[in-house]
Design a protein around this motif. Sequence first.
Motif, PDB file in Angstrom:
ATOM      1  N   ARG A 198     -10.922   2.150  -4.180  1.00 31.30           N
ATOM      2  CA  ARG A 198     -10.414   2.700  -2.920  1.00 31.30           C
ATOM      3  C   ARG A 198     -10.594   1.711  -1.771  1.00 31.30           C
ATOM      4  O   ARG A 198      -9.696   1.542  -0.924  1.00 31.30           O
ATOM      5  CB  ARG A 198     -11.158   4.017  -2.611  1.00 31.30           C
ATOM      6  N   GLU A 199     -11.761   1.022  -1.755  1.00 28.60           N
ATOM      7  CA  GLU A 199     -11.988   0.018  -0.707  1.00 28.60           C
ATOM      8  C   GLU A 199     -10.977  -1.117  -0.817  1.00 28.60           C
ATOM      9  O   GLU A 199     -10.439  -1.611   0.197  1.00 28.60           O
ATOM     10  CB  GLU A 199     -13.420  -0.540  -0.814  1.00 28.60           C
ATOM     11  N   ASP A 231      -7.966  -1.026  -2.138  1.00 34.15           N
ATOM     12  CA  ASP A 231      -6.651  -0.544  -1.704  1.00 34.15           C
ATOM     13  C   ASP A 231      -6.587  -0.451  -0.192  1.00 34.15           C
ATOM     14  O   ASP A 231      -5.545  -0.802   0.421  1.00 34.15           O
ATOM     15  CB  ASP A 231      -6.374   0.831  -2.324  1.00 34.15           C
ATOM     16  N   ARG A 232      -7.679   0.012   0.419  1.00 32.37           N
ATOM     17  CA  ARG A 232      -7.667   0.116   1.891  1.00 32.37           C
ATOM     18  C   ARG A 232      -7.553  -1.246   2.544  1.00 32.37           C
ATOM     19  O   ARG A 232      -6.788  -1.440   3.499  1.00 32.37           O
ATOM     20  CB  ARG A 232      -8.957   0.831   2.341  1.00 32.37           C
ATOM     21  N   ARG A 233      -8.315  -2.257   1.992  1.00 36.87           N
ATOM     22  CA  ARG A 233      -8.211  -3.613   2.559  1.00 36.87           C
ATOM     23  C   ARG A 233      -6.803  -4.200   2.389  1.00 36.87           C
ATOM     24  O   ARG A 233      -6.271  -4.845   3.301  1.00 36.87           O
ATOM     25  CB  ARG A 233      -9.249  -4.518   1.880  1.00 36.87           C
ATOM     26  N   ARG A 235      -4.037  -2.507   2.220  1.00 40.90           N
ATOM     27  CA  ARG A 235      -3.139  -1.849   3.169  1.00 40.90           C
ATOM     28  C   ARG A 235      -3.320  -2.391   4.576  1.00 40.90           C
ATOM     29  O   ARG A 235      -2.335  -2.640   5.304  1.00 40.90           O
ATOM     30  CB  ARG A 235      -3.410  -0.332   3.146  1.00 40.90           C
ATOM     31  N   GLU A 236      -4.599  -2.622   4.992  1.00 37.08           N
ATOM     32  CA  GLU A 236      -4.850  -3.188   6.319  1.00 37.08           C
ATOM     33  C   GLU A 236      -4.267  -4.584   6.448  1.00 37.08           C
ATOM     34  O   GLU A 236      -3.654  -4.955   7.479  1.00 37.08           O
ATOM     35  CB  GLU A 236      -6.367  -3.232   6.587  1.00 37.08           C
ATOM     36  N   ARG A 280      -0.556  -4.338   6.832  1.00 43.32           N
ATOM     37  CA  ARG A 280      -0.174  -3.901   8.181  1.00 43.32           C
ATOM     38  C   ARG A 280      -0.277  -5.037   9.182  1.00 43.32           C
ATOM     39  O   ARG A 280       0.600  -5.225  10.048  1.00 43.32           O
ATOM     40  CB  ARG A 280      -1.087  -2.752   8.610  1.00 43.32           C
TER      41      ARG A 280
END
Length: 378
Positions: A291-292, A294-296, A298-299, A302
């Motif tokens: 999850r971490e 994937d979040r990185r 995505r950031e 962006r």
Amino acid sequence: MANRTDPAAKSIRGTNPQNLVEKIVRSKIYQNTYWKEQCFGLTAETLVDKAMELDHIGGTYGGNRKPTPFMCLVMKMLQIQPEKDIVVEFIKNDDYKYVRVLGAFYLRLTGIDSDIYRYLEPLYNDYRKVRRKSPDGNFMLTHVDEVIDELLTRDYSCDIALPRIKKRWTLESLGVLDARKSVLEDDFEEEEEKDEMEQDGLEEEVAHEKQDYYRARSPARERERDWRRDSHRHRDRDYDRDRDYDRERGRGRDRERDRDRDRDRDRDRYRLREEKEYGYERERDREREGRERDRRDRERGRRRSRSRSRSRERKRHGRSSMSPRRHEAEDGNAPEESKKKGKKEKKEKKDDGTDHPDPEIAEANRIRASLGLKPLKL
């Protein structure tokens, strides 16, 4: 007309005899081909021939709940209501077992309690095999005594609700029925007599042996017998002591073995529990790391998209985003650039010779310039 009850028939249990069969089953029987073709116009005499042709018993079967020929003949007997003597002859028939079962079933529906027990209980000794059609259409094997027991103890048989009857012990207490006598009772009495005779013979033999024993007793034999008894007693005591010691030692080994086995089992169970918990924690850590990650990602995506959009906006609105000083500097340099361009153009014109004062020479230089030749120098 073919489905009506005989006008001379008597009502049974206060209703039409055919009403002992449920309405749905009764309508299925009326619509069956066997009922229309084979049971039409049957009498008490001709019914016997159809009963002798039976090869199985049963109620309804299949998805459409079709009635069996056995049920059609039971319905015909309820319709014509044969005499009791004929039904009793059906039950006493030893040659055709299906005729016997048909008569027993009809008597169970229409007879009184005492007659039912009196005529059906002797059939417990009939162990012949009969075929029975199950509701799914398959045949199963049963026996005559099992069918009779079902008629006497169950509430339903062959998809028909049987009338309630009194218990046998109630009729015995009222004096309507005698106590039931088993066929094997004579055999039991003979066995008891043999046992009694054997017991009497054994008692006589034991009495004779005691008399001989007491007659043969003497002081010397008594002393020898006591000495042997004591020696055997000491030997038995030593043997019992050794046996108890071996037994206790074996029990101690068994306890230690059981204790080691329990300890190993607890250790294995604890290890499996730790492995499960460790595996669960590792799975949770992996899920958390995923999850971490994937979040990185995505950031990062962006931020890249924002930087690209900003660069496009800068390229698109570069002119409008300049400062006023830069605009003035560019506006001030513009006349100088235009002057330089004018001088270059004048030099080029002067070099071409097209600005010659003589129109003919200027025209000739213009043609030569178009052809890529040097101008005339005059």
